[in-house]
Design a protein around this motif. Structure first.
Motif, short mmCIF file in Angstrom:
data_model
loop_
_atom_site.label_atom_id
_atom_site.label_comp_id
_atom_site.label_asym_id
_atom_site.label_seq_id
_atom_site.Cartn_x
_atom_site.Cartn_y
_atom_site.Cartn_z
N MET A 1 9.11 -8.45 7.09
CA MET A 1 9.25 -9.61 6.26
C MET A 1 10.71 -9.76 5.89
O MET A 1 11.46 -8.80 5.86
CB MET A 1 8.38 -9.52 5.01
CG MET A 1 8.57 -8.32 4.14
SD MET A 1 9.72 -8.21 2.79
CE MET A 1 9.84 -9.68 1.97
N ALA A 2 11.10 -10.98 5.68
CA ALA A 2 12.46 -11.27 5.24
C ALA A 2 12.39 -12.49 4.34
O ALA A 2 11.54 -13.36 4.52
CB ALA A 2 13.37 -11.56 6.43
N LEU B 1 9.01 -4.33 5.45
CA LEU B 1 7.97 -4.06 6.43
C LEU B 1 6.63 -4.07 5.71
O LEU B 1 6.47 -3.43 4.67
CB LEU B 1 8.21 -2.69 7.08
CG LEU B 1 7.13 -2.17 8.00
CD1 LEU B 1 7.11 -2.98 9.29
CD2 LEU B 1 7.37 -0.70 8.31
N ILE B 2 5.67 -4.80 6.26
CA ILE B 2 4.31 -4.84 5.71
C ILE B 2 3.36 -4.52 6.85
O ILE B 2 3.43 -5.13 7.92
CB ILE B 2 3.98 -6.24 5.14
CG1 ILE B 2 4.97 -6.62 4.05
CG2 ILE B 2 2.55 -6.27 4.63
CD1 ILE B 2 4.87 -8.07 3.63
N GLN C 1 10.26 -2.54 0.96
CA GLN C 1 11.17 -3.66 0.83
C GLN C 1 12.53 -3.21 0.30
O GLN C 1 12.59 -2.38 -0.60
CB GLN C 1 10.57 -4.70 -0.12
CG GLN C 1 11.39 -5.94 -0.29
CD GLN C 1 10.76 -6.90 -1.28
OE1 GLN C 1 11.44 -7.39 -2.16
NE2 GLN C 1 9.49 -7.17 -1.17
N TYR C 2 13.58 -3.78 0.86
CA TYR C 2 14.94 -3.58 0.36
C TYR C 2 15.44 -4.94 -0.12
O TYR C 2 15.26 -5.95 0.55
CB TYR C 2 15.86 -3.06 1.47
CG TYR C 2 17.32 -3.05 1.06
CD1 TYR C 2 17.81 -2.04 0.26
CD2 TYR C 2 18.18 -4.06 1.47
CE1 TYR C 2 19.15 -2.04 -0.14
CE2 TYR C 2 19.51 -4.06 1.09
CZ TYR C 2 19.98 -3.04 0.29
OH TYR C 2 21.30 -3.05 -0.11
N GLN C 3 16.03 -4.95 -1.31
CA GLN C 3 16.52 -6.20 -1.89
C GLN C 3 17.94 -6.02 -2.39
O GLN C 3 18.27 -5.00 -3.00
CB GLN C 3 15.61 -6.60 -3.06
CG GLN C 3 16.07 -7.82 -3.81
CD GLN C 3 15.10 -8.17 -4.92
OE1 GLN C 3 13.91 -8.31 -4.68
NE2 GLN C 3 15.60 -8.32 -6.12
N SER D 1 5.17 0.62 -1.59
CA SER D 1 3.81 0.74 -2.11
C SER D 1 2.84 1.00 -0.97
O SER D 1 3.07 0.60 0.17
CB SER D 1 3.39 -0.51 -2.89
OG SER D 1 3.30 -1.61 -2.03
N SER D 2 1.76 1.69 -1.31
CA SER D 2 0.72 1.98 -0.35
C SER D 2 -0.63 1.98 -1.07
O SER D 2 -0.74 2.51 -2.18
CB SER D 2 0.96 3.34 0.31
OG SER D 2 -0.02 3.58 1.28
#
Length: 144
Positions: free
Chosen positions: A1-2, A30-31, A47-49, A66-67
Motif C-alpha cells: 500500500m502507498a 504491506l498488507i 506501514q512506514y510513514q 499489526s497482526s
C-alpha cells in the motif's frame, strides 16, 4: 500500500507549528492475509510513514505493525485476537515513543451485507505514550 495523509476538513493548519496528528505525510506499507482454512485466517499490516513538514515536537517518521488472527468458533461469528506496535521517531532520542497493544474482538456476520465488529484495545507497554483501554464498535451495512 502507498498513500498520502492530507489535512482536510475543519481544522487549523499552521505550517510552521505543526503537530503529529495534523501534519501531511507519505506512507508506504504491506498488507497481507493468509487463510489457513475456512475457519482460520491471519492478517498482517506493516506501514512506514514520514512527515512532509517537521512537527513542532521534532517528530520525523514512524513505523506501525499489526497482526490479527481470527477463528470462526461459531457459524458467522469470528473471534479475533491481535497485537499492534507503533514506534514514532524523534530528533531527540528521549522523545521517541512506542506503544504495544493487545486487541481482542469479535465480528458478527449474520447477513450477507451486514457485519458488526466489537473490540477492546488494551495498551500493554509503552514509552512517551498514554496507556489506555478502550472499546471499539464498527457497523458495516452494504446497500444494493
Amino acid at each position: 500500500m502507498a498513500g498520502y495523509n492530507g489535512i482536510y476538513g475543519n481544522d487549523v493548519y499552521v505550517k510552521r507549528n505543526t503537530v503529529h496528528e495534523s501534519t501531511s505525510a507519505y506512507a508506504l506499507g504491506l498488507i497481507c492475509t493468509y487463510p489457513f482454512s475456512d475457519k482460520l485466517s491471519i492478517d498482517f499490516n506493516a506501514q512506514y510513514q514520514t512527515h512532509i513538514h517537521k512537527t513542532i515536537a521534532n517528530h520525523k517518521n514512524g513505523v506501525y505493525i499489526s497482526s490479527d488472527i481470527g477463528y470462526y468458533l461459531i457459524k458467522n461469528i469470528n473471534f479475533i485476537s491481535g497485537f499492534s506496535y507503533s514506534f514514532k521517531n524523534n530528533d531527540e532520542q528521549e522523545k521517541c515513543s512506542y506503544l504495544f497493544t493487545y486487541n481482542p474482538g469479535i465480528a458478527v456476520e449474520k447477513a450477507e451485507r451486514f457485519i458488526l465488529v466489537l473490540n477492546s484495545p488494551i495498551d500493554l507497554l509503552g514509552k512517551n505514550e498514554y496507556k489506555t483501554t478502550g472499546l471499539g464498535l464498527a457497523l458495516t451495512i452494504l446497500l444494493n
